[in-house]
Design a protein around this motif. Structure first.
Motif, PDB file in Angstrom:
ATOM      1  N   ALA A 116       9.769 -14.336  45.690  1.00  0.00           N
ATOM      2  CA  ALA A 116      11.093 -14.428  46.312  1.00  0.00           C
ATOM      3  C   ALA A 116      12.047 -15.252  45.457  1.00  0.00           C
ATOM      4  O   ALA A 116      13.225 -14.881  45.284  1.00  0.00           O
ATOM      5  N   LEU A 117      11.573 -16.357  44.908  1.00  0.00           N
ATOM      6  CA  LEU A 117      12.436 -17.188  44.072  1.00  0.00           C
ATOM      7  C   LEU A 117      12.859 -16.458  42.809  1.00  0.00           C
ATOM      8  O   LEU A 117      13.974 -16.649  42.308  1.00  0.00           O
ATOM      9  N   ALA A 118      11.963 -15.608  42.286  1.00  0.00           N
ATOM     10  CA  ALA A 118      12.243 -14.915  41.027  1.00  0.00           C
ATOM     11  C   ALA A 118      13.375 -13.903  41.140  1.00  0.00           C
ATOM     12  O   ALA A 118      13.902 -13.457  40.120  1.00  0.00           O
ATOM     13  N   LYS A 119      13.775 -13.570  42.345  1.00  0.00           N
ATOM     14  CA  LYS A 119      14.905 -12.646  42.511  1.00  0.00           C
ATOM     15  C   LYS A 119      16.233 -13.322  42.165  1.00  0.00           C
ATOM     16  O   LYS A 119      17.214 -12.641  41.875  1.00  0.00           O
ATOM     17  N   ARG A 120      16.241 -14.643  42.209  1.00  0.00           N
ATOM     18  CA  ARG A 120      17.480 -15.381  41.960  1.00  0.00           C
ATOM     19  C   ARG A 120      17.380 -16.397  40.831  1.00  0.00           C
ATOM     20  O   ARG A 120      18.397 -16.855  40.312  1.00  0.00           O
ATOM     21  N   PHE A 121      16.146 -16.763  40.471  1.00  0.00           N
ATOM     22  CA  PHE A 121      15.934 -17.828  39.496  1.00  0.00           C
ATOM     23  C   PHE A 121      14.936 -17.397  38.425  1.00  0.00           C
ATOM     24  O   PHE A 121      14.157 -16.466  38.626  1.00  0.00           O
ATOM     25  N   PHE A 122      14.960 -18.118  37.312  1.00  0.00           N
ATOM     26  CA  PHE A 122      13.868 -18.027  36.352  1.00  0.00           C
ATOM     27  C   PHE A 122      12.842 -19.068  36.783  1.00  0.00           C
ATOM     28  O   PHE A 122      13.114 -20.271  36.744  1.00  0.00           O
ATOM     29  N   VAL A 123      11.691 -18.621  37.224  1.00  0.00           N
ATOM     30  CA  VAL A 123      10.663 -19.493  37.787  1.00  0.00           C
ATOM     31  C   VAL A 123       9.703 -19.942  36.689  1.00  0.00           C
ATOM     32  O   VAL A 123       9.192 -19.118  35.920  1.00  0.00           O
ATOM     33  N   ILE A 124       9.460 -21.241  36.636  1.00  0.00           N
ATOM     34  CA  ILE A 124       8.521 -21.838  35.683  1.00  0.00           C
ATOM     35  C   ILE A 124       7.509 -22.641  36.496  1.00  0.00           C
ATOM     36  O   ILE A 124       7.873 -23.626  37.152  1.00  0.00           O
ATOM     37  N   ALA A 125       6.243 -22.220  36.486  1.00  0.00           N
ATOM     38  CA  ALA A 125       5.226 -22.873  37.312  1.00  0.00           C
ATOM     39  C   ALA A 125       4.003 -23.176  36.453  1.00  0.00           C
ATOM     40  O   ALA A 125       3.148 -22.306  36.252  1.00  0.00           O
ATOM     41  N   PRO A 126       3.884 -24.390  35.930  1.00  0.00           N
ATOM     42  CA  PRO A 126       2.757 -24.718  35.056  1.00  0.00           C
ATOM     43  C   PRO A 126       1.500 -25.108  35.827  1.00  0.00           C
ATOM     44  O   PRO A 126       1.556 -25.565  36.968  1.00  0.00           O
ATOM     45  N   ASP A 127       0.361 -24.911  35.172  1.00  0.00           N
ATOM     46  CA  ASP A 127      -0.848 -25.641  35.537  1.00  0.00           C
ATOM     47  C   ASP A 127      -0.722 -26.978  34.817  1.00  0.00           C
ATOM     48  O   ASP A 127      -0.752 -27.032  33.572  1.00  0.00           O
ATOM     49  N   GLN A 128      -0.565 -28.056  35.552  1.00  0.00           N
ATOM     50  CA  GLN A 128      -0.281 -29.337  34.922  1.00  0.00           C
ATOM     51  C   GLN A 128      -1.483 -29.841  34.112  1.00  0.00           C
ATOM     52  O   GLN A 128      -2.615 -29.371  34.280  1.00  0.00           O
TER      53      GLN A 128
ATOM     54  N   ILE B  68      14.137 -22.779  37.985  1.00  0.00           N
ATOM     55  CA  ILE B  68      13.504 -23.579  39.024  1.00  0.00           C
ATOM     56  C   ILE B  68      12.078 -23.832  38.570  1.00  0.00           C
ATOM     57  O   ILE B  68      11.349 -22.907  38.213  1.00  0.00           O
ATOM     58  N   LEU B  69      11.695 -25.089  38.516  1.00  0.00           N
ATOM     59  CA  LEU B  69      10.396 -25.499  37.980  1.00  0.00           C
ATOM     60  C   LEU B  69       9.544 -25.999  39.139  1.00  0.00           C
ATOM     61  O   LEU B  69       9.954 -26.903  39.877  1.00  0.00           O
ATOM     62  N   LEU B  70       8.354 -25.421  39.300  1.00  0.00           N
ATOM     63  CA  LEU B  70       7.479 -25.690  40.437  1.00  0.00           C
ATOM     64  C   LEU B  70       6.248 -26.471  39.983  1.00  0.00           C
ATOM     65  O   LEU B  70       5.498 -26.004  39.110  1.00  0.00           O
ATOM     66  N   LEU B  71       6.013 -27.635  40.580  1.00  0.00           N
ATOM     67  CA  LEU B  71       4.887 -28.485  40.217  1.00  0.00           C
ATOM     68  C   LEU B  71       3.879 -28.552  41.368  1.00  0.00           C
ATOM     69  O   LEU B  71       4.220 -28.959  42.474  1.00  0.00           O
ATOM     70  N   HIS B  72       2.650 -28.177  41.081  1.00  0.00           N
ATOM     71  CA  HIS B  72       1.573 -28.257  42.069  1.00  0.00           C
ATOM     72  C   HIS B  72       0.973 -29.654  42.096  1.00  0.00           C
ATOM     73  O   HIS B  72       1.274 -30.508  41.252  1.00  0.00           O
ATOM     74  N   GLY B  73       0.090 -29.879  43.043  1.00  0.00           N
ATOM     75  CA  GLY B  73      -0.602 -31.150  43.144  1.00  0.00           C
ATOM     76  C   GLY B  73      -2.109 -30.994  43.085  1.00  0.00           C
ATOM     77  O   GLY B  73      -2.639 -29.982  42.644  1.00  0.00           O
ATOM     78  N   PHE B  74      -2.797 -32.018  43.536  1.00  0.00           N
ATOM     79  CA  PHE B  74      -4.261 -32.047  43.592  1.00  0.00           C
ATOM     80  C   PHE B  74      -4.723 -31.297  44.838  1.00  0.00           C
ATOM     81  O   PHE B  74      -4.139 -31.489  45.900  1.00  0.00           O
TER      82      PHE B  74
END
Length: 294
Positions: free
Chosen positions: A49-61, A30-36
């Motif tokens: 919580a997501l990491a219990k079921r998914f491989f979480v990828i959250a970049p600083d864009q 699951i890939l999480l994209l932040h905004g401005f």
């Protein structure tokens, strides 16, 4: 964020991104994209919580925090962060994944889902307008047009000089702080100012607005209407969850109008919150995401 790894990743798109990861790398991604004007910390309440079921990828864009900030507006057209996110998923060996986006991250997520449905298994959008609905509202809904005049201000090439004169702290207090719960925002102020204060960060963040093709007419303007607004628009093929903070003063509830015609497999959950829903109502957002994903 316990058990979160922050690593620097060089992508073939020519940028290096700081990327937070959590969970089992063999799990579905699951890939999480932040905004401005944020960073991967937008998702600080959801990641554990997501990491219990998914491989979480959250970049600083690109352009944000300590990730690369290439010079020139042309490096921030939406196709560039779309390419970044696809390359990032490929870096971790994920051909298909769930994509989540808030604000500008949501705008990029919409575009990625429209252009690369083979890569996006499911889409979660948090207070980010569908490109067709948003552009249409800027022509047809004067309340939304008024609420979006800040985009015209952000595109002003003299804005950085103004920020330099008043200081980042004053800009924070007179702009961003007025659009979020002060009690929740105050403890995070130093973290934001640190990210915004990185060399070139403010210009890079504003360049996302300057590079966008979205037309924001002035209040007294009647510009030529884009032809695509009166033509068929391709529907999305994957399941989509839209979580919407109904108190958002920048993106009004009109952004939900007509959405189902563009997204056949659509779930909409309305939340009593402002624009920054992931940390204004974290338990509600996390629970909604997990319930829908389950």
């Amino acid at each position: 964020m316990p058990d979160t790894d922050l690593q620097r990743i060089a992508l073939p798109t020519g940028v290096e991104l700081d990327v937070a990861t959590a969970g089992d790398p063999a799990a579905p991604a699951i890939l999480l994209l932040h905004g401005f004007p944020e960073s991967h910390r937008t998702w600080r309440h959801q990641i554990p919580a997501l990491a219990k079921r998914f491989f979480v990828i959250a970049p600083d864009q690109r352009g944000f925090a300590r990730s690369s900030k290439p010079a020139g507006v042309e490096h921030y057209t939406p196709d560039k962060p779309v390419a970044d996110l696809l390359a990032l998923a490929t870096h971790f060996g994920k051909d298909r994944f769930t994509l989540v986006g808030h604000d500008w991250g949501g705008a990029i997520a919409w575009m990625a889902a429209l252009q690369h449905p083979d890569r996006i298994e499911r889409l979660i959008i948090v207070n980010a307008p569908h490109p067709f609905v948003f552009q249409k509202s800027l022509y047809d809904d004067m309340a939304q047009r008024a609420a979006s005049q800040y985009i015209r201000a952000f595109r002003n090439p003299g804005l950085e000089a103004h920020i330099d004169r008043i200081g980042l702290g004053a800009f924070f207090d007179t702009s961003f702080a007025s659009h979020a719960d002060p009690a929740l925002l105050a403890p995070e102020r130093d973290a934001y100012l640190d990210e915004w204060g990185q060399p070139g960060a403010m210009t890079a963040m504003l360049n996302w607005y300057r590079a966008s093709a979205v037309v924001v007419p002035a209040m007294d303007e009647t510009p030529e209407r884009p032809a695509f607004l009166d033509a068929p628009f391709p529907p999305l093929k994957m399941p989509v969850l839209v979580i919407w903070g109904m108190g958002d003063t920048a993106l009004l509830p009109v952004q939900l109008d007509g959405l189902r015609a563009l997204v056949p497999d659509l779930t909409v959950v309305k939340v009593e919150a402002g624009h920054f829903v992931p940390w204004e109502k974290p338990a509600e957002v996390t629970g909604t995401m997990l319930g829908w994903l389950g």
